[in-house]
Design an enzyme around this catalytic site. Structure first.
Site, PDB file in Angstrom:
ATOM      1  N   LYS A 137      10.694   4.837  54.374  1.00 48.05           N
ATOM      2  CA  LYS A 137      11.171   5.077  55.743  1.00 48.05           C
ATOM      3  C   LYS A 137      10.176   4.616  56.802  1.00 48.05           C
ATOM      4  CE  LYS A 137      14.294   8.854  54.673  1.00 48.05           C
ATOM      5  NZ  LYS A 137      14.970  10.003  55.264  1.00 48.05           N
ATOM      6  N   GLU A 221       8.341  12.701  63.362  1.00 46.73           N
ATOM      7  CA  GLU A 221       9.139  12.213  64.490  1.00 46.73           C
ATOM      8  C   GLU A 221       9.331  13.352  65.473  1.00 46.73           C
ATOM      9  OE1 GLU A 221      12.903  10.960  62.954  1.00 46.73           O
ATOM     10  OE2 GLU A 221      12.149   9.021  62.310  1.00 46.73           O
ATOM     11  N   HIS A 256      21.204  19.211  56.939  1.00 48.91           N
ATOM     12  CA  HIS A 256      20.992  17.762  57.090  1.00 48.91           C
ATOM     13  C   HIS A 256      21.813  16.932  56.114  1.00 48.91           C
ATOM     14  CE1 HIS A 256      17.850  18.882  59.796  1.00 48.91           C
ATOM     15  NE2 HIS A 256      17.088  19.382  58.853  1.00 48.91           N
ATOM     16  N   ARG A 313      22.616   0.546  50.423  1.00 45.45           N
ATOM     17  CA  ARG A 313      23.552   0.778  49.325  1.00 45.45           C
ATOM     18  C   ARG A 313      24.905   1.171  49.912  1.00 45.45           C
ATOM     19  NH1 ARG A 313      24.113   6.139  49.911  1.00 45.45           N
ATOM     20  NH2 ARG A 313      22.321   7.308  50.640  1.00 45.45           N
TER      21      ARG A 313
HETATM   22  P1  ADP Z   1      18.028  11.524  54.679  1.00 45.89           P
HETATM   23  O1  ADP Z   1      17.542  10.199  54.241  1.00 45.89           O
HETATM   24  O2  ADP Z   1      17.447  12.643  53.877  1.00 45.89           O
HETATM   25  O3  ADP Z   1      19.524  11.589  54.821  1.00 45.89           O
HETATM   26  P2  ADP Z   1      17.773  11.105  57.572  1.00 45.89           P
HETATM   27  O4  ADP Z   1      16.565  10.525  58.163  1.00 45.89           O
HETATM   28  O5  ADP Z   1      18.973  10.217  57.432  1.00 45.89           O
HETATM   29  O6  ADP Z   1      17.424  11.748  56.147  1.00 45.89           O
HETATM   30  O7  ADP Z   1      18.202  12.393  58.415  1.00 45.89           O
HETATM   31  C1  ADP Z   1      19.253  13.230  58.021  1.00 45.89           C
HETATM   32  C2  ADP Z   1      19.650  14.148  59.164  1.00 45.89           C
HETATM   33  O8  ADP Z   1      18.533  14.939  59.603  1.00 45.89           O
HETATM   34  C3  ADP Z   1      20.110  13.432  60.417  1.00 45.89           C
HETATM   35  O9  ADP Z   1      21.462  13.063  60.362  1.00 45.89           O
HETATM   36  C4  ADP Z   1      19.849  14.476  61.488  1.00 45.89           C
HETATM   37  O10 ADP Z   1      20.838  15.476  61.505  1.00 45.89           O
HETATM   38  C5  ADP Z   1      18.569  15.111  61.012  1.00 45.89           C
HETATM   39  N1  ADP Z   1      17.413  14.424  61.639  1.00 45.89           N
HETATM   40  C6  ADP Z   1      16.632  13.458  61.097  1.00 45.89           C
HETATM   41  N2  ADP Z   1      15.672  13.052  61.952  1.00 45.89           N
HETATM   42  C7  ADP Z   1      15.834  13.775  63.085  1.00 45.89           C
HETATM   43  C8  ADP Z   1      15.165  13.823  64.358  1.00 45.89           C
HETATM   44  N3  ADP Z   1      14.107  13.062  64.633  1.00 45.89           N
HETATM   45  N4  ADP Z   1      15.643  14.689  65.284  1.00 45.89           N
HETATM   46  C9  ADP Z   1      16.718  15.470  65.037  1.00 45.89           C
HETATM   47  N5  ADP Z   1      17.372  15.490  63.871  1.00 45.89           N
HETATM   48  C10 ADP Z   1      16.953  14.658  62.891  1.00 45.89           C
END
Ligand code: ADP
Length: 474
Positions: A137, A221, A256, A313
């Site tokens: 990431k 973040e 999430h 993917r």
């Molecule tokens: P994964 O790869 O585990 O799915 P993601 O980075 O896609 O992780 O994040 C999944 C979810 O977590 C997002 O859809 C959101 O709801 C929450 N999320 C991730 N990063 C943030 C952020 N910086 N601020 C707020 N919510 C976040």
């Protein structure tokens, strides 16, 4: 079942890319996604090959393929599907041309993609270097920045000590989210709102990441308050063409993890949509992205959007995009892997149009009354919702099926497609009410509560929706 007689023979051969037909595909996966890929193979006249663990020997996915082979003998249930040398041996013993990884399992492991290529097989996905870059990431964020795509303010690289973590939080302010650099599936994340909790949470998150993903690297973040999760579906070919297939809203999440997905995103300003799809295509072109992929963004309520990650993917929710665009994403993946270009496939950007709204509910064998604890056992009665505008993607849902505790609890994906969001929701509601499942508990009552929520029906929910609505659990 009857195998499709119709064999599609491409008429035009690319001038830039060599066309090499694929005659057989092994799906390195199980369950509904394996069946989804077999169906595409059957329609294209390509031989489909399943692998199955000992525990899955009676599973339906095995029977939907032309051939099936036991994988990972002597290994634990999940490990069996992760057994790379065994998968390659099966491919070689049975003269298989290509491997489709599905989602989960090995789908984001670049070493797997590389091992497939090294064995002289074709990997149906991006090239292994891109899989590697997107799976990390931190590297993916760096690529987004380099391509000129806005990212959530965060650390430049991985953070390894709690002191560094604290420094970031002091400089940028709270709340923040700690994320495992190699995490996925909503795991390996922690939101921190208080300064005194930074150090301890960082330590915990990092050791969790180490045990879950084999790597404790973390990054930080800023936590975006009340975001919508909106993602853009892409296809890229070997000639360097990239198109988008519009976006999906996946804001309805529990811990999430996505529960309900919609395409296109309701009430998304057209200018923001254009900017977002443009940013996704730009990033894909920048990294040389080939095959299907998704760029995920978080949108705040002021219309700003920020890149969060790329899923290199096919995704669980690809179905809603297929419904609104009429494009079979899995067949497209296969054709692209054969060397066909997007224009040859009739997939130039001007040929892709969204039509209506599609919504997907993930029906799981989880008990909403018991905090979504997975339920297992024998399905005694199974009747599904059907009818106009309803699509079911499943593999383990029938009377007599045994739901084992070994794998994830997805029972069937129900997809509704209609002219607008409200009528899609009405169709979905009607279809879910037609379901009769006895023997195992499902989350259908919870999904119905979502579908009857006024905020949801208005198309104005953010990622806080489930947490803020305890009524949904009743
Ligand atoms: P994964 O790869 O585990 O799915 P993601 O980075 O896609 O992780 O994040 C999944 C979810 O977590 C997002 O859809 C959101 O709801 C929450 N999320 C991730 N990063 C943030 C952020 N910086 N601020 C707020 N919510 C976040």
């Amino acid at each position: 079942y009857v195998k499709a007689k119709y064999k599609f023979k491409p008429k035009f051969y690319s001038t830039q890319v060599e066309y090499k037909p694929i005659r057989s595909i092994l799906v390195a996966n199980r369950g509904e996604i394996a069946v989804r890929v077999f169906r595409a193979c059957n329609e294209l006249g390509i031989k489909s090959v399943a692998i199955y663990s000992k525990e899955d020997r009676a599973h339906i996915h095995r029977l939907k393929a032309d051939e099936s082979y036991l994988v990972g003998e002597g290994l634990a249930p999940v490990q069996a599907y992760l057994s790379v040398p065994d998968i390659i041996r099966i491919c070689q013993d049975h003269h298989i041309d290509a491997v489709h990884p599905g989602y989960g399992f090995l789908s984001e492991r670049h070493d797997f993609a590389q091992a497939i290529v090294d064995a002289g097989l074709r990997f149906i996905g991006p090239n292994p270097k891109v899989v590697q870059q997107m799976g990390d990431k931190v590297a993916a964020r760096e690529a987004a920045v380099a391509a000129g795509v806005a990212v959530v303010p965060g650390t430049d690289g991985p953070v390894t000590t709690k002191e560094e973590a604290k420094e970031f939080c002091i400089k940028h302010g709270l709340p923040v989210i700690f994320k495992a650099a190699y995490g996925g599936g909503g795991r390996g994340m922690r939101v921190v709102r208080k300064m005194e909790e930074v150090e301890e949470n960082f330590q915990r998150a990092s050791s969790e990441a180490l045990s879950a993903f084999g790597n404790g690297a973390m990054f930080i973040e800023k936590f975006i308050e009340r975001p919508r999760h909106i993602e853009v579906q892409l296809l890229g070919d070997k000639a360097g063409n990239v198109v988008h297939l519009y976006e999906r809203d996946c804001s309805v999440q529990r811990r999430h993890q996505k529960v309900v997905e919609i395409a296109p995103a309701p009430k998304l300003d057209i200018k923001i949509r254009d900017k977002m799809t443009e940013a996704a295509v730009k990033l894909a072109k920048y990294v040389g992205y080939e095959n299907a992929g998704t760029v995920e963004f978080l949108c705040d309520d002021t219309g700003n959007f920020y890149f969060i990650e790329v899923n290199a993917r096919l995704q669980v929710e690809h179905t809603v995009t297929e419904e609104i665009t009429g494009v079979d994403l899995v067949q497209s993946q296969i054709r692209i892997a054969e060397g066909m270009t997007l224009p040859e496939l009739g997939l130039s950007q001007h040929e892709i149009h969204p039509n209506g709204f599609a919504i997907q509910c993930r029906v799981t064998t989880e008990d909403p009354a018991k905090n979504f604890q997975p339920d297992t056992g024998r399905i005694e009665v199974f009747r599904s919702g059907e009818g106009m505008g309803i699509r079911l993607d499943g593999a383990s849902a029938f009377a007599g099926a045994i739901i084992s505790p070994y794998y994830d609890s997805l029972l069937v994906k129900v997809i509704a497609h209609s002219k607008d969001l409200q009528s899609s929701c009405a169709k979905m509601n009607r279809a879910l009410r037609e379901f009769r499942v006895r023997g195992v508990k499902t989350n259908i009552p919870f999904l119905l509560n979502v579908l009857e929520n006024q905020k949801f029906l208005n198309g104005s929910v953010d990622t806080y929706f489930i947490d803020e609505n305890p009524d949904l659990f009743k």
